[in-house]
Structures are given as structure tokens and as C-alpha cells.
Design a protein around this motif. Structure first.
Motif, short mmCIF file in Angstrom:
data_model
loop_
_atom_site.label_atom_id
_atom_site.label_comp_id
_atom_site.label_asym_id
_atom_site.label_seq_id
_atom_site.Cartn_x
_atom_site.Cartn_y
_atom_site.Cartn_z
N THR A 25 0.84 -1.19 0.00
CA THR A 25 0.00 0.00 0.00
C THR A 25 0.88 1.24 0.00
O THR A 25 1.77 1.37 0.81
CB THR A 25 -0.93 0.01 1.23
OG1 THR A 25 -1.71 -1.18 1.22
CG2 THR A 25 -1.86 1.19 1.21
N LYS A 48 -12.25 5.18 -8.87
CA LYS A 48 -12.96 4.03 -8.31
C LYS A 48 -12.63 2.82 -9.17
O LYS A 48 -13.45 2.33 -9.95
CB LYS A 48 -14.46 4.29 -8.24
CG LYS A 48 -14.82 5.29 -7.18
CD LYS A 48 -16.31 5.44 -7.01
CE LYS A 48 -16.58 6.42 -5.88
NZ LYS A 48 -18.01 6.62 -5.67
N LYS A 50 -9.94 -0.91 -9.43
CA LYS A 50 -9.23 -1.94 -8.67
C LYS A 50 -7.83 -1.44 -8.34
O LYS A 50 -7.11 -0.96 -9.22
CB LYS A 50 -9.15 -3.22 -9.49
CG LYS A 50 -8.57 -4.38 -8.74
CD LYS A 50 -8.63 -5.65 -9.56
CE LYS A 50 -8.08 -6.81 -8.76
NZ LYS A 50 -8.16 -8.05 -9.52
N SER A 53 -7.80 2.24 -2.97
CA SER A 53 -8.69 2.03 -1.83
C SER A 53 -9.23 3.35 -1.26
O SER A 53 -10.21 3.35 -0.54
CB SER A 53 -7.97 1.26 -0.72
OG SER A 53 -6.81 1.94 -0.31
N TYR A 54 -8.60 4.47 -1.62
CA TYR A 54 -9.04 5.77 -1.08
C TYR A 54 -8.60 6.86 -2.03
O TYR A 54 -7.45 6.88 -2.48
CB TYR A 54 -8.43 5.99 0.30
CG TYR A 54 -8.71 7.35 0.90
CD1 TYR A 54 -9.91 7.60 1.56
CD2 TYR A 54 -7.77 8.37 0.82
CE1 TYR A 54 -10.17 8.84 2.12
CE2 TYR A 54 -8.02 9.61 1.39
CZ TYR A 54 -9.22 9.85 2.03
OH TYR A 54 -9.48 11.08 2.58
N ASN A 69 -2.79 0.19 -3.99
CA ASN A 69 -1.97 -1.00 -3.95
C ASN A 69 -1.08 -0.97 -5.19
O ASN A 69 -1.57 -1.16 -6.31
CB ASN A 69 -2.84 -2.26 -3.93
CG ASN A 69 -2.03 -3.53 -3.85
OD1 ASN A 69 -0.89 -3.59 -4.28
ND2 ASN A 69 -2.64 -4.57 -3.31
#
Length: 97
Positions: A25, A48, A50, A53-54, A69
Motif C-alpha cells: 500500500t 474508483k 481496482k 482504496s481511497y 496497492n
């Protein structure tokens, strides 16, 4: 029998710990040009995907904060997603639509 349960529990915890270490991350912050809440929505919705995460873009400071990631998506691809949404970065210009 008790030793077998302890051994199984140990193996499961060990596998879980290894899996957690493989998630890479990263967090980054950079300037994205925009002016309003609609821009905020467009910028954040473009990320938004894959691997992200934010994503939060601050209207006042024009700073985008992203947690992603790096095994699933690169910073270059994140920047491309924003450019494709029509927003300039500090060092790259979006194509005029």
C-alpha cells in the motif's frame, strides 16, 4: 489431538501474516486542477478502480490524496485516469474534449 489443533492454528496464522505482507500500500498526494464539487466528484469517481482504496480531492487546496496497492495499479495509471476525466495535473495537461 490438542497438538494437532495448535499446529493447524499456527499454520493458519502464519499464512495470514505472509498474505498481509504481500499487500503493498502506497499513499501519495499531488495537485489536480479543478474548481468545484462537480470536479471533486469527477476526479474521485475516476479513481474508483481496482487497486485504489481511497481517493479524496480537496476543493480549496486542489490536493488529491490517494491510497493504492502498487501491485495492482501504478501511479502513472492513476494520473492517466485523472487526465482522461479531463483534469490537468501540475506537470501534465489533459486533452481538450
Amino acid at each position: 489431538m490438542k497438538k494437532i489443533y495448535v499446529l493447524i492454528a499456527f499454520c493458519i496464522l502464519h499464512i495470514y501474516a505472509i498474505a498481509q505482507n504481500q499487500i503493498s500500500t502506497d499513499t501519495t498526494h499531488f495537485k489536480v486542477h479543478g474548481a468545484c464539487e462537480m470536479c471533486k466528484s469527477r476526479i474521485e469517481n475516476a479513481l474508483k478502480v481496482k487497486g485504489v482504496s481511497y481517493a479524496n480531492w480537496d476543493v480549496d487546496s486542489k490536493i488529491l490524496s490517494v491510497v493504492f496497492n502498487s501491485n495492482l495499479i501504478s501511479l502513472d495509471k492513476i494520473e492517466t485516469k485523472i487526465l482522461n476525466a479531463g483534469h490537468d495535473l501540475e506537470n501534465k495537461k489533459a486533452k481538450d474534449i
